[in-house]
Design a protein around this motif. Structure first.
Motif, PDB file in Angstrom:
ATOM      1  N   ASN A 485     -56.397  21.568 -10.808  1.00 29.76           N
ATOM      2  CA  ASN A 485     -56.790  23.025 -10.477  1.00 29.76           C
ATOM      3  C   ASN A 485     -56.436  23.872 -11.497  1.00 29.76           C
ATOM      4  O   ASN A 485     -55.604  23.933 -12.362  1.00 29.76           O
ATOM      5  N   VAL A 494     -48.438  23.031  -8.676  1.00 26.06           N
ATOM      6  CA  VAL A 494     -49.707  22.670  -7.723  1.00 26.06           C
ATOM      7  C   VAL A 494     -51.157  22.503  -8.656  1.00 26.06           C
ATOM      8  O   VAL A 494     -52.124  22.725  -7.973  1.00 26.06           O
ATOM      9  N   PHE A 497     -54.261  17.477  -7.924  1.00 28.86           N
ATOM     10  CA  PHE A 497     -54.553  16.811  -6.594  1.00 28.86           C
ATOM     11  C   PHE A 497     -54.982  15.311  -6.635  1.00 28.86           C
ATOM     12  O   PHE A 497     -55.438  14.919  -7.790  1.00 28.86           O
ATOM     13  N   GLN A 533     -59.265  15.504   0.320  1.00 29.47           N
ATOM     14  CA  GLN A 533     -59.230  16.877  -0.338  1.00 29.47           C
ATOM     15  C   GLN A 533     -59.788  17.633   0.150  1.00 29.47           C
ATOM     16  O   GLN A 533     -60.705  17.824   0.878  1.00 29.47           O
ATOM     17  N   GLN A 536     -58.735  25.260  -1.044  1.00 28.23           N
ATOM     18  CA  GLN A 536     -57.735  26.345  -0.427  1.00 28.23           C
ATOM     19  C   GLN A 536     -58.214  27.696  -1.418  1.00 28.23           C
ATOM     20  O   GLN A 536     -58.440  27.594  -2.668  1.00 28.23           O
ATOM     21  N   ASP A 556     -55.937  20.858  -2.545  1.00 34.48           N
ATOM     22  CA  ASP A 556     -54.917  20.231  -1.899  1.00 34.48           C
ATOM     23  C   ASP A 556     -55.329  19.149  -1.242  1.00 34.48           C
ATOM     24  O   ASP A 556     -56.452  18.844  -0.927  1.00 34.48           O
ATOM     25  N   ASN A 557     -54.420  18.074  -0.845  1.00 39.32           N
ATOM     26  CA  ASN A 557     -54.651  16.965  -0.151  1.00 39.32           C
ATOM     27  C   ASN A 557     -54.232  16.961   1.164  1.00 39.32           C
ATOM     28  O   ASN A 557     -52.673  17.403   1.345  1.00 39.32           O
ATOM     29  N   LEU A 597     -52.428  25.984   3.332  1.00 42.42           N
ATOM     30  CA  LEU A 597     -51.487  26.832   2.206  1.00 42.42           C
ATOM     31  C   LEU A 597     -51.918  28.116   2.400  1.00 42.42           C
ATOM     32  O   LEU A 597     -51.203  29.287   1.998  1.00 42.42           O
TER      33      LEU A 597
END
Length: 728
Positions: A485, A494, A497, A533, A536, A556-557, A597
């Motif tokens: 990301n 974060v 991923f 995957q 977000q 995100d996963n 999220l």
């Protein structure tokens, strides 16, 4: 008249450099495998044509391969007067697309696929090949000039294509050089100042050398009226496409095919309205531009009596710009109103430069080279691909320009065995091992390096119940590489991923029945996704604590995902002069063990994690269908009527905004007189508003003090046109 020749010096240079073209191939040397060529065998006028799939290791009839595949041929493309791939996809079951640009550039198969790209690097879920050249992730190049057919392979193509085909593969094939001199000139006009002009020339240069050249210009004002700048063309379409191919039969054992391709899309982007209409107020309309130059060389060498050597080298260089007025309005929109002082003004521009080169070399067995006492055909290959993408982002509210560089290298070894276990039963087994390295670096000092070993493949049983009926069952495994990301506003925790894997279980039946007047394909599938995957978007106020807001994109996963359903396609020659065709896709796609999220519908002022376990995935309609009938009214005149529909679906996992359910009607009337074709046609005849992209969970209108509401981009309204074509 469209100025088709405004860039002809560059096109001519490209043609000379690469030996250009895209076309119908003269029959190759005896014994040479056709590699990626397409042939359509015309049967009796009282039967349905046989269609051959080329996006396999061997050319094979679509009814003789154990996989869910849709083929859209040149007749279907012409019937809809489609100028881009996105105008065809509703004919294919369980295939959807997302716009958020001038075209529907992001494709989903069985609910799997990207919906947009902003700052982050993208690992595509759906592969896109145009005459063997890789355009995965940049679908703006998918114009339909001189196409022979579009092949849509659903389900992971882990053996065939690897990392960029988790959901499936779209293979676009243009016509090849003809054995005799031929060509055509075509022009069309339609609503919204739509103009299209194209020309094709094809024929032999010598007994062993053939060429094909095609060029097209397509322009439209688009479907938006910008009331602030008083223009009707801020979402215009301006696309120039050139294709060419040179096929050279060097000897009885060697064939060389040279392909060249150029597309220049200088489109506008001004799609979102604060009032959810086709009337905008933007003072800085954006652009959706793509200029791509590409070439490929394919060699087919009959090396021995046991096998052929088929090689393909391709290269594509693309420059892209995506920009938009983020506030969708003008600076003084609140002047003299209670909201005065609340407004903001922002512009966002993403400029990408991308090149990729690939090499695919495979050994393909001939009849004499079959293994196990002549029972097994085989393929063994190696693959290399390198892609580099650099980004420059210019954003009003950033401290400075953001730049990044993303470099990926893929190396793979693959193989497949097709083994006859009996006269009726065949076992297909294939595997691919892929080594991938990705290096990322940006202007914020973020550096990310990954190396992965990935594997996929398929195991299928195909049973010929009769010469006209095939039953099959398969298990296949696909993969999609992990990544980084890149948004500088994200926390370091974060940034990464994980890789996604998917198992696909599928069974189906294919038939050519009723004296070859009815072709049917029916497939049932169940897909299990692991480390799924999910894109977000964290919401961040631009000023103060309240919206207007900007979005911080990230991947995100989810622990798991489940996608299952049914696909039906049929083509029926009901009478000698009546053809009925259609498709149906049923899909259930859900998240499993996943908390979003940024599901901001729960609280617009905060990023709140919401449990989405069991909720439908984005851009995964529970049903979609198409149904059409074509009737020969006389020997020279025919008419066609089509209906297509789609259930509403979630537009994102980030919010609860949905598209609308719709049914559209399209029609065409054609008259042929010697070398002339005349057509009257219309799409979306009832003028339905169709949502092709949308956002929810935030406010962008200062006039209501940024109250939270959904915003939508609408697709093509009713459009009626006329086309004339002269063949020679």
């Amino acid at each position: 008249m469209i100025d088709l020749f405004r860039k002809m010096p560059l096109l001519a240079f490209t043609c000379l450099l690469s030996g250009v073209v895209l076309a119908t191939e003269p029959e190759g040397p005896e014994g040479i495998v056709a590699g990626t060529e397409t042939t359509i065998e015309t049967l009796s006028a009282e039967t349905i044509q046989e269609v051959v799939v080329t996006a396999q290791f061997r050319d094979v009839s679509v009814l003789d391969t154990g996989n869910s595949i849709s083929i859209l041929d040149s007749q279907q493309i012409e019937r809809r007067q489609a100028r881009h791939l996105d105008q065809l996809l509703n004919l294919v079951p369980n295939v959807n697309f997302s716009s958020g640009a001038s075209r529907g550039k992001f494709i989903q198969i069985r609910g799997i696929g990207e919906r947009s790209q902003f700052i982050e690097p993208l690992n595509p879920s759906v592969g896109l090949l145009i005459d063997g050249i890789d355009f995965s992730g940049i679908g703006g190049a998918a114009t339909t000039l001189d196409l022979r057919q579009v092949e849509v392979l659903r389900g992971p193509q882990g053996t065939l294509y690897g990392a960029n085909a988790l959901a499936g593969l779209i293979n676009m094939k243009s016509n090849n050089p003809s054995d005799v001199f031929e060509g055509h000139i075509e022009t069309s006009i339609a609503d919204y100042e739509t103009r299209t002009t194209s020309a094709v020339l094809s024929g032999p240069i010598a007994d062993n050398l053939g060429y094909r050249l095609a060029v097209q210009g397509h322009r439209s004002d688009g479907y938006i009226d910008n009331e602030f700048v008083n223009r009707k063309d801020t979402s215009n379409i301006d696309e120039l496409t050139a294709r060419g191919k040179l096929h050279w039969r060097v000897s009885d054992r060697l064939q060389l095919n040279f392909t060249g391709f150029y597309v220049d899309a200088d489109n506008g982007y001004d799609a979102f309205s604060l009032d959810n209409t086709r009337k905008t107020l933007s003072d800085q309309p954006g652009h959706d531009r793509q200029e791509s130059t590409a070439f490929a060389v394919e060699s087919i060498w009959h090396a021995t009596e046991q096998f052929d050597v088929v090689g393909l080298i391709s290269y594509a260089d693309s420059n892209l710009e995506y920009s938009y007025d983020e506030d969708w309005s003008f600076a003084a929109i609140c002047e003299g109103l209670p909201c005065e002082g609340w407004e903001y003004s922002s512009f966002d521009r993403y400029q990408r430069s991308r090149y990729n080169g690939s090499m695919d070399l495979k050994l393909v067995s001939s009849e004499a080279g079959r293994l196990f006492n002549g029972a097994s055909d085989w393929v063994l290959g190696i693959y290399y691909r390198r892609q580099n993408e650099s980004l420059l982002r210019e954003y009003t509210y950033a401290d400075g320009d953001f730049t990044s560089d993303f470099d990926t290298r893929n190396r793979a070894v693959y193989g497949q065995l097709d083994t006859r276990l009996s006269d009726h039963l065949k076992l297909v087994s294939g595997a691919r091992i892929e080594f991938r390295r990705a290096d990322y670096l940006d202007s914020e000092g973020v550096r990310h390096n990954t190396s992965e070993r990935l594997w996929g493949g398929r195991l299928a049983l195909e049973y010929s119940l009769t010469p006209e009926t095939l039953l099959y069952g398969l298990v296949s495994r696909g993969y999609k590489a992990g990544g980084v990301n890149s948004n500088p506003e994200l926390d370091s925790g974060v940034r990464d991923f994980d890789t996604e894997y998917m198992w696909n279980l599928e069974t189906g039946i294919k038939g050519d029945w009723l004296d070859r007047t009815l072709q049917v394909q029916l497939a049932l599938f169940y897909q299990m996704r692991r480390d799924m995957q999910v894109k977000q978007s964290l919401v961040k106020p631009i000023t103060g604590d309240l919206c207007p807001c900007s979005f911080i994109d990230m991947f995100d996963n989810a622990s798991k995902g489940r996608n299952y359903g049914l696909e039906l396609m049929f083509d029926w020659l009901a009478k000698e002069d009546v053809q009925v065709y259609g498709s149906l896709g049923l899909l259930r796609a859900t998240y499993q063990d996943f908390e979003s999220l940024s599901h901001v519908d729960a609280d617009p002022e905060n990023n709140v994690a919401v449990d989405l376990d069991g909720r439908e995935q984005a851009h995964a309609p529970s049903y979609q269908f198409s149904l059409g009938v074509e009737v020969a009214l006389t020997g020279q005149m025919s008419a066609a009527l089509e209906m297509e529909g789609k259930q509403q679906f979630y537009l994102s996992p980030r919010h609860n905004a949905r598209s609308n359910r719709y049914e559209l009607f399209n029609a065409r009337l054609e008259y042929r007189l010697q070398q002339w074709d005349f057509m009257l046609w219309g799409r979306n005849l009832t003028d339905r508003d169709v949502i092709v992209r949308g956002f929810g969970g935030f406010g962008n209108d200062p006039r209501n003090f940024y109250q939270t509401e959904p915003y939508y981009q609408y697709g093509e309204p009713r459009i009626v046109g006329a086309t004339a074509k002269y063949r020679f």
